[in-house]
Design a protein around this motif. Structure first.
Motif, PDB file in Angstrom:
ATOM      1  N   TYR A   1       0.843  -1.201   0.000  1.00 61.43           N
ATOM      2  CA  TYR A   1       0.000   0.000   0.000  1.00 61.43           C
ATOM      3  C   TYR A   1       0.876   1.248   0.000  1.00 61.43           C
ATOM      4  O   TYR A   1       1.887   1.323   0.703  1.00 61.43           O
ATOM      5  CB  TYR A   1      -0.877  -0.019   1.250  1.00 61.43           C
ATOM      6  N   ALA A   2       0.479   2.228  -0.828  1.00 59.07           N
ATOM      7  CA  ALA A   2       1.127   3.549  -0.829  1.00 59.07           C
ATOM      8  C   ALA A   2       0.040   4.608  -0.854  1.00 59.07           C
ATOM      9  O   ALA A   2      -0.807   4.606  -1.745  1.00 59.07           O
ATOM     10  CB  ALA A   2       2.049   3.712  -2.041  1.00 59.07           C
ATOM     11  N   GLY A   3       0.025   5.494   0.144  1.00 55.63           N
ATOM     12  CA  GLY A   3      -1.027   6.508   0.223  1.00 55.63           C
ATOM     13  C   GLY A   3      -0.497   7.842   0.692  1.00 55.63           C
ATOM     14  O   GLY A   3       0.492   7.908   1.432  1.00 55.63           O
ATOM     15  N   VAL A   4      -1.140   8.909   0.217  1.00 55.04           N
ATOM     16  CA  VAL A   4      -0.818  10.267   0.676  1.00 55.04           C
ATOM     17  C   VAL A   4      -2.108  10.920   1.162  1.00 55.04           C
ATOM     18  O   VAL A   4      -3.206  10.554   0.725  1.00 55.04           O
ATOM     19  CB  VAL A   4      -0.173  11.113  -0.450  1.00 55.04           C
ATOM     20  N   PRO A   5      -2.014  11.910   2.061  1.00 52.18           N
ATOM     21  CA  PRO A   5      -3.223  12.519   2.604  1.00 52.18           C
ATOM     22  C   PRO A   5      -4.002  13.295   1.538  1.00 52.18           C
ATOM     23  O   PRO A   5      -3.417  13.922   0.652  1.00 52.18           O
ATOM     24  CB  PRO A   5      -2.697  13.469   3.692  1.00 52.18           C
ATOM     25  N   LEU A   6      -5.331  13.250   1.634  1.00 54.63           N
ATOM     26  CA  LEU A   6      -6.223  14.091   0.840  1.00 54.63           C
ATOM     27  C   LEU A   6      -6.688  15.223   1.750  1.00 54.63           C
ATOM     28  O   LEU A   6      -7.413  14.991   2.721  1.00 54.63           O
ATOM     29  CB  LEU A   6      -7.423  13.277   0.338  1.00 54.63           C
ATOM     30  N   LEU A   7      -6.233  16.440   1.463  1.00 52.22           N
ATOM     31  CA  LEU A   7      -6.508  17.595   2.312  1.00 52.22           C
ATOM     32  C   LEU A   7      -7.514  18.520   1.657  1.00 52.22           C
ATOM     33  O   LEU A   7      -7.650  18.562   0.432  1.00 52.22           O
ATOM     34  CB  LEU A   7      -5.215  18.387   2.569  1.00 52.22           C
ATOM     35  N   ASN A   8      -8.262  19.291   2.495  1.00 48.87           N
ATOM     36  CA  ASN A   8      -9.034  20.391   1.944  1.00 48.87           C
ATOM     37  C   ASN A   8      -8.193  21.668   2.075  1.00 48.87           C
ATOM     38  O   ASN A   8      -7.068  21.649   2.563  1.00 48.87           O
ATOM     39  CB  ASN A   8     -10.392  20.522   2.639  1.00 48.87           C
TER      40      ASN A   8
ATOM     41  N   ALA B   1      -3.540  13.911  -5.611  1.00 49.37           N
ATOM     42  CA  ALA B   1      -4.273  14.402  -4.439  1.00 49.37           C
ATOM     43  C   ALA B   1      -4.567  15.894  -4.571  1.00 49.37           C
ATOM     44  O   ALA B   1      -5.649  16.362  -4.193  1.00 49.37           O
ATOM     45  CB  ALA B   1      -3.491  14.117  -3.160  1.00 49.37           C
ATOM     46  N   GLU B   2      -3.619  16.657  -5.113  1.00 48.87           N
ATOM     47  CA  GLU B   2      -3.843  18.091  -5.310  1.00 48.87           C
ATOM     48  C   GLU B   2      -4.946  18.330  -6.336  1.00 48.87           C
ATOM     49  O   GLU B   2      -5.804  19.206  -6.164  1.00 48.87           O
ATOM     50  CB  GLU B   2      -2.539  18.753  -5.764  1.00 48.87           C
ATOM     51  N   ALA B   3      -4.929  17.541  -7.432  1.00 50.90           N
ATOM     52  CA  ALA B   3      -5.992  17.679  -8.435  1.00 50.90           C
ATOM     53  C   ALA B   3      -7.355  17.303  -7.858  1.00 50.90           C
ATOM     54  O   ALA B   3      -8.362  17.958  -8.125  1.00 50.90           O
ATOM     55  CB  ALA B   3      -5.668  16.809  -9.652  1.00 50.90           C
ATOM     56  N   ALA B   4      -7.394  16.235  -7.029  1.00 50.50           N
ATOM     57  CA  ALA B   4      -8.650  15.820  -6.393  1.00 50.50           C
ATOM     58  C   ALA B   4      -9.176  16.895  -5.452  1.00 50.50           C
ATOM     59  O   ALA B   4     -10.384  17.169  -5.398  1.00 50.50           O
ATOM     60  CB  ALA B   4      -8.440  14.500  -5.636  1.00 50.50           C
ATOM     61  N   ARG B   5      -8.259  17.509  -4.696  1.00 49.63           N
ATOM     62  CA  ARG B   5      -8.682  18.587  -3.790  1.00 49.63           C
ATOM     63  C   ARG B   5      -9.320  19.733  -4.566  1.00 49.63           C
ATOM     64  O   ARG B   5     -10.366  20.254  -4.169  1.00 49.63           O
ATOM     65  CB  ARG B   5      -7.477  19.103  -3.005  1.00 49.63           C
ATOM     66  N   GLU B   6      -8.727  20.122  -5.696  1.00 45.54           N
ATOM     67  CA  GLU B   6      -9.290  21.215  -6.485  1.00 45.54           C
ATOM     68  C   GLU B   6     -10.659  20.850  -7.023  1.00 45.54           C
ATOM     69  O   GLU B   6     -11.574  21.685  -7.053  1.00 45.54           O
ATOM     70  CB  GLU B   6      -8.331  21.577  -7.632  1.00 45.54           C
ATOM     71  N   GLU B   7     -10.814  19.593  -7.474  1.00 47.05           N
ATOM     72  CA  GLU B   7     -12.126  19.161  -7.985  1.00 47.05           C
ATOM     73  C   GLU B   7     -13.178  19.209  -6.870  1.00 47.05           C
ATOM     74  O   GLU B   7     -14.313  19.642  -7.085  1.00 47.05           O
ATOM     75  CB  GLU B   7     -12.019  17.748  -8.553  1.00 47.05           C
ATOM     76  N   ILE B   8     -12.791  18.762  -5.671  1.00 44.02           N
ATOM     77  CA  ILE B   8     -13.730  18.759  -4.540  1.00 44.02           C
ATOM     78  C   ILE B   8     -14.112  20.178  -4.158  1.00 44.02           C
ATOM     79  O   ILE B   8     -15.294  20.501  -3.975  1.00 44.02           O
ATOM     80  CB  ILE B   8     -13.094  18.012  -3.349  1.00 44.02           C
ATOM     81  N   GLU B   9     -13.116  21.059  -4.032  1.00 49.49           N
ATOM     82  CA  GLU B   9     -13.397  22.442  -3.630  1.00 49.49           C
ATOM     83  C   GLU B   9     -14.274  23.144  -4.672  1.00 49.49           C
ATOM     84  O   GLU B   9     -15.184  23.904  -4.321  1.00 49.49           O
ATOM     85  CB  GLU B   9     -12.084  23.210  -3.432  1.00 49.49           C
TER      86      GLU B   9
END
Length: 508
Positions: free
Chosen positions: A117-124, A155-163
């Motif tokens: 497993y390899a994971g990084v935090p998903l931040l707002n 993760a940065e791209a996902a954060r932008e999509e969420i925001e």
């Protein structure tokens, strides 16, 4: 398995998670695409984008999950590896979950086949840890720094999509009251409303820069459903950035009564991100004494949504290429054409013009002792049904030296299951292999020396241990108290020369 960290139940964090969970399905579609990108670039069987609430790890995006797990929408926390990121806010790398104290009791090892497993935090944007972006493998795996960099970018791209999704939903809620009044007034003119609602052309009413009303056809042109009104959105939200100044200037001139009312075109942005070519004809009107624009809207293009998605995926891949020093390659299985990214020639010390564009050139640079194995493995993968290929072999650099590389590829197949293209990454693992070999040699030598105090029996075995791992030959001489040098151990890769060494002869 350890219990979840206390930070999982932090009220402020849980409130932020619940806000994300209320987002629409369009956000999950985008995050699925980002998860698929992570799986393909990292050659991992599965990749997930998740948020962690009080009791569950909820899937916001996924690719490669077995069976019906994706439809379940998430897992209980005792399956979760990602929850361990919530407490630290740092990347989590697990080479073999079966041996890791934090997760070795997780049912995910048995039921989902999660071994590494390899994971990084998903931040707002407030810095709260919502969950994780991760890649998993079904076999033990050493995760390199490149993996962390790729997951962090995603993760940065996902954060932008969420925001962006949360911002649009808040604005939609705020503008409903303004749109409601206009809809009520329009309902009083029932026959006019029937005509407008069933028009084959889009009809809109704009006050300032806000859309007060858009009929069903206008909503359809921009990709909105029957229960998703455009009212309240700004015109700029529906126009691609390059055309916004021109569109806003055209609206200003119509409100000011300058020039003639003539149709003009611009590129609009559908809700799903696709670009649509539209033509509008608008005229000035008044709403409660304020100048407004009423007009018609026509769709004049048949742009394919899949084409836009392909462009976005290609752009994301180019971003990943720029973030890595490894060699990213593509091989057209039908034509045999091979291409490297820009870092390829530099990594293997070739001038760009020296790198061949065919698979034959690549295979010729594989060490002769490894070539047959690599070719056989490629043919087996191409003629089979699998999607992933991986081999470790020696590759000749431009300076003539061989380095050891780890080469992994993803196979794209057509509807008949035939391989049409491979995309992969070559990593120079020479230094890592040398370090591993040195550690093994030191460990074996230490164990050998500890096994007996009889140096006469141990030292010949030690010399043999060093050949050919350290050099072509090894001699061990003993200096007696009287100064005489006595040879007590020899080893040579060539057995004939070993006899010479034993008698102090040719030591080359």
């Amino acid at each position: 398995m350890r219990p979840p960290p206390p930070s999982v139940a932090d009220p402020a964090r849980l409130q932020a998670v619940q806000e994300v969970l209320r987002a629409g399905t369009e956000l999950r579609t985008t995050l699925d695409q980002l998860a698929l990108l992570a799986s393909e670039v990292l050659h991992a069987p599965a990749a997930l984008i998740t948020v962690v609430d009080r009791e569950r790890e909820v899937l916001e995006g996924s690719a490669g999950l077995p069976g019906g797990w994706a439809s379940e929408g998430g897992f209980p926390l005792d399956y979760s590896f990602c929850m361990h990121l919530v407490g630290t806010g740092e990347p989590l790398l697990i080479e073999d979950a079966r041996k890791d104290e934090r997760v070795r009791g997780s049912p995910a090892i048995r039921e989902l086949k999660v071994v590494s497993y390899a994971g990084v935090p998903l931040l707002n944007r407030a810095g709260q840890v919502l969950g994780a972006v991760c890649a998993v493998d079904h076999l033990p795996r050493t995760w390199v720094e490149f993996v962390v960099r790729v997951l962090t970018r995603i993760a940065e791209a996902a954060r932008e999509e969420i925001e962006q999704s949360l911002t649009l939903r808040r604005e939609r809620d705020d503008r409903e009251s303004t749109a409601s009044r206009f809809r009520d007034e329009l309902a009083e003119a029932s026959r006019f409303r029937l005509l407008v609602e069933n028009s084959l052309a889009g009809i809109y009413l704009v006050l300032g820069e806000r859309i007060l009303y858009a009929n069903p056809r206008a909503r359809e042109i921009f990709g909105y459903g029957p229960e998703e009104p455009l009212s309240g959105l700004r015109v700029r939200d529906l126009v691609v950035e390059e055309d916004r100044v021109r569109v806003l200037e055209n609206m200003r001139s119509r409100v000011a009564g300058e020039g003639r009312d003539e149709p003009y075109g611009f590129r609009g942005r559908r809700r799903d991100g696709e670009v649509v070519e539209v033509e509008v004809l608008g005229s000035r009107t008044d709403v409660d004494g304020e100048p407004a624009i009423i007009g018609t809207l026509l769709d004049v293009t048949a742009r394919n949504r899949a084409e836009e998605e392909l462009r976005r995926a290609a752009e994301r891949l180019r971003m990943v290429e720029r973030a890595t020093e490894d060699v990213i390659w593509e091989w057209n299985a039908r034509t045999g054409a091979v291409s490297w990214n820009e870092s390829g020639p530099k990594q293997f010390r070739y001038r760009p013009e020296e790198v061949g564009s065919t698979i034959d050139w690549h295979l010729e640079h594989i060490h002769p002792e490894d070539r047959e194995r690599v070719v056989r493995s490629l043919h087996t993968t191409l003629n089979g049904v699998g999607e992933f290929w991986s081999q470790e072999y020696r590759f000749r650099r431009g300076d003539g030296l061989y380095v050891r590389v780890l080469d992994r590829g993803y196979v794209q197949r057509n509807g008949r299951g035939e391989a049409v293209q491979l995309t992969g990454v070559m990593m120079d693992v020479t230094e890592r292999k040398q370090e591993e070999e040195a550690q093994r040699l030191l460990s074996e030598a230490s164990a050998l020396l500890d096994s007996s105090l009889d140096y006469a029996s141990v030292l010949p075995r030690l010399a043999r241990l060093c050949v050919p791992r350290v050099g072509d030959y090894c001699t061990i001489d003993l200096v007696e108290k009287n100064g005489e040098v006595r040879r007590i151990a020899t080893a040579h890769a060539d057995s004939d020369r070993e006899l010479l060494l034993q008698h102090g002869g040719d030591r080359r």
